[in-house]
Design an enzyme around this catalytic site. Sequence first.
Site, PDB file in Angstrom:
ATOM      1  N   SER A 297       0.806  -1.213   0.000  1.00 51.43           N
ATOM      2  CA  SER A 297       0.000   0.000   0.000  1.00 51.43           C
ATOM      3  C   SER A 297       0.847   1.275   0.000  1.00 51.43           C
ATOM      4  O   SER A 297       1.564   1.543  -0.967  1.00 51.43           O
ATOM      5  CB  SER A 297      -0.968  -0.041   1.188  1.00 51.43           C
ATOM      6  OG  SER A 297      -1.897   1.002   1.152  1.00 51.43           O
ATOM      7  N   ASP A 308      10.600   5.560  -9.821  1.00 50.35           N
ATOM      8  CA  ASP A 308      10.245   6.113 -11.130  1.00 50.35           C
ATOM      9  C   ASP A 308      10.965   7.427 -11.417  1.00 50.35           C
ATOM     10  O   ASP A 308      11.260   7.747 -12.575  1.00 50.35           O
ATOM     11  CB  ASP A 308       8.730   6.338 -11.217  1.00 50.35           C
ATOM     12  CG  ASP A 308       7.971   5.049 -11.515  1.00 50.35           C
ATOM     13  OD1 ASP A 308       8.625   3.993 -11.658  1.00 50.35           O
ATOM     14  OD2 ASP A 308       6.725   5.098 -11.603  1.00 50.35           O
ATOM     15  N   LYS A 322      -0.490  -4.256  -3.132  1.00 51.79           N
ATOM     16  CA  LYS A 322      -1.808  -3.768  -2.723  1.00 51.79           C
ATOM     17  C   LYS A 322      -1.903  -2.307  -3.138  1.00 51.79           C
ATOM     18  O   LYS A 322      -1.362  -1.422  -2.478  1.00 51.79           O
ATOM     19  CB  LYS A 322      -2.035  -3.891  -1.218  1.00 51.79           C
ATOM     20  CG  LYS A 322      -3.422  -3.399  -0.792  1.00 51.79           C
ATOM     21  CD  LYS A 322      -3.623  -3.487   0.710  1.00 51.79           C
ATOM     22  CE  LYS A 322      -5.038  -3.039   1.096  1.00 51.79           C
ATOM     23  NZ  LYS A 322      -5.274  -1.608   0.851  1.00 51.79           N
TER      24      LYS A 322
END
Length: 515
Positions: A297, A308, A322
């Site tokens: 999460s 990224d 998740k």
Amino acid sequence: MLRRAAYAAVLVLFALGLGGRTAEHLEAGLGESQDRQAAEKIFDEVAGWVRNRSAEAPASDVLLKAALDGLLKGLDPHSAYYPPEVYRDLMEDQEGKFSGLGLLVTKPSATSPLLVVTPIPDTPAYRAGVRAGDVILEVDGDPTDKMTSREAVRRLKGPEGTSVTIKLGRGSAPPALLTLKRAPIPKHTVPYAFLLEDGVGYAKVNTFGQTTAQELREHLEALKENGMRALILDLRDNPGGALNAAVEVASLFLDRGQTVASVRGRSVGLVRTFKAVRRGEFADLPLAVLLNLGSASASEIVAGALQDHDRAMVVGERSWGKGLVQTVSPLQNGGAAAITTGRYYTPSGRLIQRDYGTSYDAYFFPDQQPRQEKDEAIPAQEARTDAGRKVFGGGGIAPDVEVKSPEIPPLALSLERKRSFLEFTAHEVETGKLALSAVREPAWSARFRSWLQEHGTAPTDAEWAESEAYIRAALEREAGTMLEGQAAGYRAMVPLDLQLQKALEQLKAGAKAAA
């Protein structure tokens, strides 16, 4: 009352707009109102059978919980009903505070009394003289050896200013009764941070709540003043938490305007993007992030954003996967319902959520399923970082450098499961024999081995040799935690932490290349 409870579940069903599914089984042309009436009639019929014919009369709250559990679990594995007591615990985790005595406690076994691992400084328990190794025998007259850990902890908590009486045992001294007033206790989501070698800092984040970003900021500022030049951010076994906390934490390391995550809802084209609103205080700090299967999460949101934007090297194992937006709605009974309303994506467009699989067991216990080749286990979803590096999604965050957690030797694993390290250390604290300097000596592990034999465990020489390095570290971990706090306890395990050692190696190599 039984019927009202049953109706409550039916009404929730239709409030979610799911009642239309029954139309396939009704005559064509029935409207939504007729669908609802037909479903309610069937549900009421079954509820009547339960009320009048079941061997034992069910309590209405039990029926309601079962109905809501079944309803919400039918949506996805993470939608859930939280009874009032569970919801209160959830809110404490999110808010980062509660009222109680200020103790880190455990139960060495199901039938043992509550053991004090360490008191939190400047709390009611600490000021009253409660110390590591003490045993809480009773809470308000009820023995703790008859309680679960969760029940005992809940009994110690309560509204600020209220009192609780505990019976405290210490070694061979007679038990003492202490009546203490509960006070606000900070629930640290960043329990410790310290410097390793060559100016590399280490910070552990246990979960994400309202205070996490500020806690982390304060720790890192202190480390920076002491010469920190790079950081290992440990998000292993962090189950997540609040989205805003994840955005705030990631933003500490990003530049203004960089995307942290996006949310896509049910409607096509409905996207909400979360960005760093200012340049982070540590936007130039070399960084490595540790992940494992227990990272989920909010942890994955932070790791995915930093990966990224090429801000961090991710080391360890693929995370849980998740990436669901959970909307938690309070209910009239003090409980709450959590419903999935969207999915999270990393800045490069990778979906964090993994497939639910063919069964709940396969979803919740992926590490226990038959091992497959990597590409077969999780479909690769290729994307590119800001610098053009390939990264992969489609189910969790894949690390840049994969390092499997080492297997604990069988003897050491057995001792961990039986909490032998904890029980032995607590005994030494009670008898006043524990000193951290002594624990680091080989004679201490020999003392532990003798204690094991006295308590019915007699490892062979081969078993002992295989596990000795781990045993010595684990004994120092328990002693360090009791005598000096959680940071000292974790430091003892650093030499055996292969994932952390690899991250340290990567940061050192990066520093040499930049020099």
